[in-house]
Design an enzyme around this catalytic site. Structure first.
Site: not given
Length: 552
Positions: A471, A523
């Site tokens: 992005t 994560h």
């Protein structure tokens, strides 16, 4: 029992084709695997064989018309056929595009359509019925992909009594994927509207009825009495729309009427078609053409400047200047749900770095003219970033993976999504197998997808299958951000504004064009070490672009 003839898969990047030539006509006998029709794409010409032996019972899509992959184009029935003489019982159905092909007959509004209506309409967007001596064609909600079962009615371009041409846009449907226009399957007059703007409809639901071949006014039943143009209570009549009996001011030299958005803007600015040069297919006038004409006319013709947009109804009379309430589009609702779901599901974390863009900018400046001349496309930064990301994903595969239940799915390919902001919301078209492309091929594909996104013509297949997303907030001036994951992906790279800053290099302070990079990652899959290493590899490739060429 009949066998359907459908458009076959034509490759990952090909979503539609044009009917080139039918080798058989209705009533002809065909053998299994005998060539029936020729399809033309922008890449290749394909012959479609007969899926079964029998008689060509119906041709749904005529030569020269555009069809989508998987669309119904004809049917084969049982029997020996009549050679060169068409069967008296077989009929050729009037049709525009394939996804507006007629379905089997039925009756009633969209709330009480029969099950067979819905099943047949998933292959098309219309069906015919005879009423009072007049032939009425039902326009229904077409199928928009396997995962799309309902849509919201957007702008309705026509009202009861309007004359329409074949393939002329009738209304716009908004799904959670994209917006699409529904064209008219026949030429005639609209006799009934079954929906209004904002209604939610399912695939196969009735949208409107068109009297085939009519030329305006009210139709008459068999007894000669007038049948009033009718519309369900609350249906949008679009009273401000210009009359369409003359194709809405078709531009001179053009075989297609102006696009609905262009027609509306021309009406708002009291501008005739002869003042606008069309840049679309067959000279069709598009919205951008009208905007350009308005901007040219503004200095010398103040009366032709755009009129102020009509004010929306306020939530309450005494709060008209303080707030307004607007219903979220289906696309915006889906974006909101997906982004919130990503936050709630993933263990999302963001790590940052900065990259000196000097080497990449110098290479771009040195070769941009030669690049444009050879490849026919401008050399931008996205080609470099895409290749740098693909290079880093090969080294750190966890960033290119996703969680499926209790398993981690590692992708051995790189489908890079490019987040694009449009006036209807954020969409993420995907560059398939970007790791196998050159920078020139990446720039060409990105340009194609960006144009489709701006025009609201992205297909579902254009936005599926991404494994990692980029992005670029820098185009809007963003200096730093923490992008949200595009689930179920485990990584997204945020690009930002290139800004000159003083940097300490070799014991001296020098001014360099710098960009902050942000990697948001899941994560649960990606450890901190892997995330930082990935970002460093992207940084190294951009600061020394020769590494991409040498695969270092």
């Amino acid at each position: 029992m009949s066998t359907e003839i459908k458009v076959p898969t034509l490759g990952e990047s090909v979503s539609e084709a044009t009917i080139g030539q039918w080798f058989k006509k209705v009533g002809d006998h065909v053998e299994q695997d005998e060539t029936l029709v020729e399809l033309e794409t922008d890449k290749v010409t394909v012959e479609v064989p007969a899926p079964a032996a029998g008689v060509l019972q119906e041709i749904v899509v005529k030569e020269g018309e555009t069809v989508e992959v998987g669309a119904l184009i004809g049917t084969i029935g049982e029997g020996e056929g009549a050679g060169d003489t068409a069967s008296s019982e077989a009929t050729e159905r009037p049709s525009g595009k394939a996804n507006e092909a007629a379905a089997s007959s039925g009756s009633g509004g969209y709330g009480d359509e029969s099950q067979s209506d819905t099943q047949d309409s998933e292959q098309g967007g219309s069906k015919s019925e005879a009423k009072g001596g007049a032939s009425l064609t039902k326009v229904v909600v077409p199928s928009a992909g396997e995962s799309v079962t309902e849509a919201t009615v957007g702008t309705i371009f026509k009202k009861v009594g309007d004359t329409v041409a074949v393939d002329e846009a009738l209304l716009e449907l908004e799904t959670d994927k994209a917006a699409q226009e529904v064209p008219s399957p026949v030429a005639g007059v609209i006799r009934e509207l079954a929906v209004s703007e904002g209604d939610e409809v399912k695939v196969g639901a009735l949208l409107m009825k068109i009297e085939d071949g009519a030329s305006g006014g009210s139709s008459r039943d068999g007894s000669g009495s007038a049948v009033a143009n009718r519309s369900p209570e609350g249906a949008n009549q679009n009273s401000d729309a210009p009359a369409r009996g003359d194709k809405g001011g078709e531009a001179e030299g053009s075989s297609r009427p102006p696009a609905p958005s262009a027609r509306k803007m021309m009406a708002e600015n009291d501008m005739s078609a002869d003042k606008v040069t069309g840049s679309g297919r067959d000279g069709q006038i598009l919205k951008g053409d009208v905007l350009e004409a308005v901007s040219r006319a503004a200095p010398s013709s103040p009366q032709e400047t755009p009129k102020a947009a009509p004010q929306r109804a306020a939530s309450a009379p005494d709060e008209s200047a303080r707030e307004e309430r607007v219903k979220m589009t289906r696309l915006r609702q889906t974006i909101a749900k997906r982004l919130k779901s990503a936050q709630d599901t993933a263990a999302m974390l963001t790590t940052f770095n900065e990259v000196d863009m000097t080497a990449t900018m110098e290479m771009r400046k040195k070769y941009k003219d030669l690049f444009d001349k050879k490849h026919g496309v401008k050399l931008g930064f996205m080609g470099f970033f895409t290749k740098a990301v693909c290079h880093a994903l090969k080294e750190i595969p966890a960033v290119n993976a996703e969680i499926d239940g209790n398993e981690i799915v590692y992708k051995n390919f790189c489908n890079i999504g490019m987040a694009v902001g449009t006036d209807k919301g954020l969409v993420v078209p995907v560059i398939k197998d970007a790791d196998r492309m050159t920078i020139a091929e990446v720039e060409k594909e990105l340009g194609r997808l960006a144009r489709l996104a701006r025009d609201g013509k992205l297909g579902v297949s254009d936005m599926q299958g991404g494994t990692f997303t980029i992005t670029n907030g820098g185009v809007y001036g963003s200096l730093m951000s923490t992008p949200i994951l595009n689930a179920p992906q485990s990584g997204i790279l945020g690009m930002h504004k290139i800004q000159e800053r003083p940097m300490a290099i070799g014991g001296q302070v020098v001014i360099r064009p710098m960009m902050y990079l942000a990697l948001s990652y899941d994560h649960r899959i990606v450890d901190g070490k892997e995330a930082v290493t990935f970002l460093v590899r992207v940084k190294e490739s951009l600061e020394d672009p020769e590494r991409l060429i040498l695969d270092l």
